[in-house]
Design a protein around this motif. Sequence first.
Motif, mmCIF file in Angstrom:
data_model
loop_
_atom_site.group_PDB
_atom_site.id
_atom_site.type_symbol
_atom_site.label_atom_id
_atom_site.label_comp_id
_atom_site.label_asym_id
_atom_site.label_seq_id
_atom_site.Cartn_x
_atom_site.Cartn_y
_atom_site.Cartn_z
ATOM 1 N N ALA A 223 0.947 -1.389 0.191
ATOM 2 C CA ALA A 223 0.115 -0.064 -0.133
ATOM 3 C C ALA A 223 0.503 0.853 0.247
ATOM 4 C CB ALA A 223 -0.846 0.136 1.400
ATOM 5 N N GLY A 224 1.969 1.313 0.356
ATOM 6 C CA GLY A 224 3.124 2.156 0.425
ATOM 7 C C GLY A 224 3.637 2.156 -0.134
ATOM 8 N N LEU A 225 3.527 1.609 -1.360
ATOM 9 C CA LEU A 225 4.745 1.903 -2.813
ATOM 10 C C LEU A 225 3.435 2.358 -3.269
ATOM 11 C CD1 LEU A 225 6.445 -1.098 -4.350
ATOM 12 C CD2 LEU A 225 4.568 0.449 -5.849
ATOM 13 N N VAL A 226 2.521 2.001 -3.741
ATOM 14 C CA VAL A 226 1.757 2.671 -4.211
ATOM 15 C C VAL A 226 0.768 3.784 -3.905
ATOM 16 C CG1 VAL A 226 -1.209 2.711 -5.105
ATOM 17 C CG2 VAL A 226 -0.225 0.104 -4.719
ATOM 18 N N VAL A 227 0.922 4.485 -3.036
ATOM 19 C CA VAL A 227 0.588 5.809 -2.150
ATOM 20 C C VAL A 227 1.700 6.315 -2.708
ATOM 21 C CG1 VAL A 227 0.236 7.437 -0.666
ATOM 22 C CG2 VAL A 227 -0.664 5.086 -0.709
ATOM 23 N N GLY A 228 3.038 6.357 -2.260
ATOM 24 C CA GLY A 228 4.360 6.406 -2.471
ATOM 25 C C GLY A 228 4.793 6.741 -4.167
ATOM 26 N N ALA A 229 4.071 5.789 -5.423
ATOM 27 C CA ALA A 229 4.807 5.940 -6.424
ATOM 28 C C ALA A 229 3.519 7.055 -6.955
ATOM 29 C CB ALA A 229 4.348 4.767 -7.619
ATOM 30 N N ILE A 230 1.989 6.965 -6.798
ATOM 31 C CA ILE A 230 1.991 7.777 -7.134
ATOM 32 C C ILE A 230 1.513 9.347 -6.574
ATOM 33 C CG2 ILE A 230 -0.898 9.160 -6.797
ATOM 34 C CD1 ILE A 230 0.331 6.686 -9.007
ATOM 35 N N ALA A 231 2.359 9.490 -5.512
ATOM 36 C CA ALA A 231 2.536 10.662 -4.648
ATOM 37 C C ALA A 231 3.728 11.811 -5.000
ATOM 38 C CB ALA A 231 2.361 10.951 -3.035
ATOM 39 N N GLY A 232 4.637 10.375 -5.151
ATOM 40 C CA GLY A 232 5.863 10.799 -5.508
ATOM 41 C C GLY A 232 6.007 11.195 -7.193
ATOM 42 N N GLY A 233 5.095 10.221 -7.591
ATOM 43 C CA GLY A 233 4.984 11.077 -9.614
ATOM 44 C C GLY A 233 4.952 12.402 -9.660
ATOM 45 N N ILE A 234 3.521 12.703 -8.871
ATOM 46 C CA ILE A 234 2.711 13.637 -9.381
ATOM 47 C C ILE A 234 3.206 14.750 -8.587
ATOM 48 C CG2 ILE A 234 0.523 15.306 -8.116
ATOM 49 C CD1 ILE A 234 -1.210 12.551 -8.147
ATOM 50 N N LEU A 235 4.189 14.641 -7.525
ATOM 51 C CA LEU A 235 5.112 16.031 -7.295
ATOM 52 C C LEU A 235 5.871 16.216 -8.050
ATOM 53 C CD1 LEU A 235 5.144 17.746 -4.774
ATOM 54 C CD2 LEU A 235 7.275 15.940 -3.565
ATOM 55 N N ALA A 236 6.705 15.616 -8.577
ATOM 56 C CA ALA A 236 7.644 15.469 -9.406
ATOM 57 C C ALA A 236 7.703 16.447 -10.526
ATOM 58 C CB ALA A 236 8.466 14.220 -10.457
ATOM 59 N N VAL A 237 6.193 16.004 -10.876
ATOM 60 C CA VAL A 237 6.160 15.895 -12.704
ATOM 61 C C VAL A 237 5.459 18.139 -12.225
ATOM 62 C CG1 VAL A 237 3.418 17.292 -13.608
ATOM 63 C CG2 VAL A 237 4.794 14.574 -13.379
ATOM 64 N N TRP A 238 5.182 18.226 -10.416
ATOM 65 C CA TRP A 238 4.406 19.484 -10.373
ATOM 66 C C TRP A 238 5.681 20.674 -9.799
ATOM 67 C CZ3 TRP A 238 5.238 22.258 -5.862
ATOM 68 C CH2 TRP A 238 4.726 23.564 -5.449
ATOM 69 N N LEU A 239 6.549 19.908 -9.726
ATOM 70 C CA LEU A 239 8.232 20.597 -9.034
ATOM 71 C C LEU A 239 8.424 20.826 -10.888
ATOM 72 C CD1 LEU A 239 9.348 18.802 -6.467
ATOM 73 C CD2 LEU A 239 8.470 20.440 -6.019
ATOM 74 N N ALA A 240 8.338 20.213 -11.477
ATOM 75 C CA ALA A 240 9.307 20.277 -12.577
ATOM 76 C C ALA A 240 8.626 21.492 -13.982
ATOM 77 C CB ALA A 240 9.057 19.085 -13.728
ATOM 78 N N ASN A 241 7.150 22.113 -13.308
ATOM 79 C CA ASN A 241 6.255 22.574 -14.449
ATOM 80 C C ASN A 241 5.871 23.457 -13.823
ATOM 81 O OD1 ASN A 241 5.607 20.771 -17.304
ATOM 82 N ND2 ASN A 241 5.619 19.695 -15.779
ATOM 83 N N ARG A 242 6.848 23.785 -12.275
ATOM 84 C CA ARG A 242 5.525 25.308 -11.772
ATOM 85 C C ARG A 242 6.096 26.644 -12.352
ATOM 86 N NH1 ARG A 242 7.755 25.048 -5.675
ATOM 87 N NH2 ARG A 242 6.644 27.062 -5.886
ATOM 88 N N ARG A 243 7.806 25.997 -12.438
ATOM 89 C CA ARG A 243 8.047 27.674 -13.042
ATOM 90 C C ARG A 243 6.921 28.051 -14.468
ATOM 91 N NH1 ARG A 243 11.628 26.859 -17.517
ATOM 92 N NH2 ARG A 243 12.075 25.044 -17.879
ATOM 93 N N LYS A 244 7.058 29.420 -14.027
ATOM 94 C CA LYS A 244 6.084 30.200 -15.417
ATOM 95 C C LYS A 244 7.415 29.832 -16.679
ATOM 96 C CE LYS A 244 4.188 32.773 -12.090
ATOM 97 N NZ LYS A 244 3.248 34.896 -12.424
#
Length: 249
Positions: A223-244
């Motif tokens: 369960a932690g693997l599933v939650v961590g994978a989704i959260a890590g992917g979303i966080l990484a995409v957000w950080l990569a695209n947050r700059r204007k």
Amino acid sequence: MASSSGIPGGTPDNGQPPAGGKVPAGRPDSGLSYVPVGWLVIVMALSVYWLASALWLVGSSGLPDAVFYFLFSGLVADVITILWGLYLLGLAFGRSARFPSHFTIWQAATIIWLLASHAYALAVPGFVFSARSLAITAAEIAIGLLCIYLLRRGSGAETVYAKPRAEAPSVFVSIVAALLGIILGAVVGAVGGFLAGSLIADVTDVSCFEGACGYFAAFIGLAGLVVGAIAGGILAVWLANRRKRRPAG
């Protein structure tokens, strides 16, 4: 006198938002245009779960060819869903005007896959579908069609996803960042989940008869693997695209 767009306060005739990525005036968004983003995250989470729980297929033998190819094609579809979904999340986080149309294509492809997989299973002997599984599939298709409807042209979603096409996140950058985030998040989530499961088993005195406590810790780790994978992917995409980014000139 009417504006150059032909509609006072509206968007240009070519469907593009005004220069600078400002939200166009017109019909306000009710907030329902965020529902497809939430549905996208749910579908991706389910894909990660099924992918993690079906890794036993790798190197397995003894299954009939029709069953093995069906299950293996499902794993491939899960991988495509995750990668494609992360790209769509990059568009959504960047408020890109491309998100509604790209989401519609993804959702249509998902619905076609669901229908095709069920048709294959019904045509090949040995498969049995319960009323529950058919109801779940029908619900998935209904929600998908609802999301397509919510992002239709003229729904008000263009007031949310209104940034110029030039400001859309790079596909390569989004995918690389997502893969790194998924891997790191999965590792952290699995380790943290397993440790938490072991601690819970000790505190609650879970029986270790026939390895029950170990299975419990492994389940929490999964369960932690599933939650961590989704959260890590979303966080990484957000950080990569947050700059204007600069709008198109």
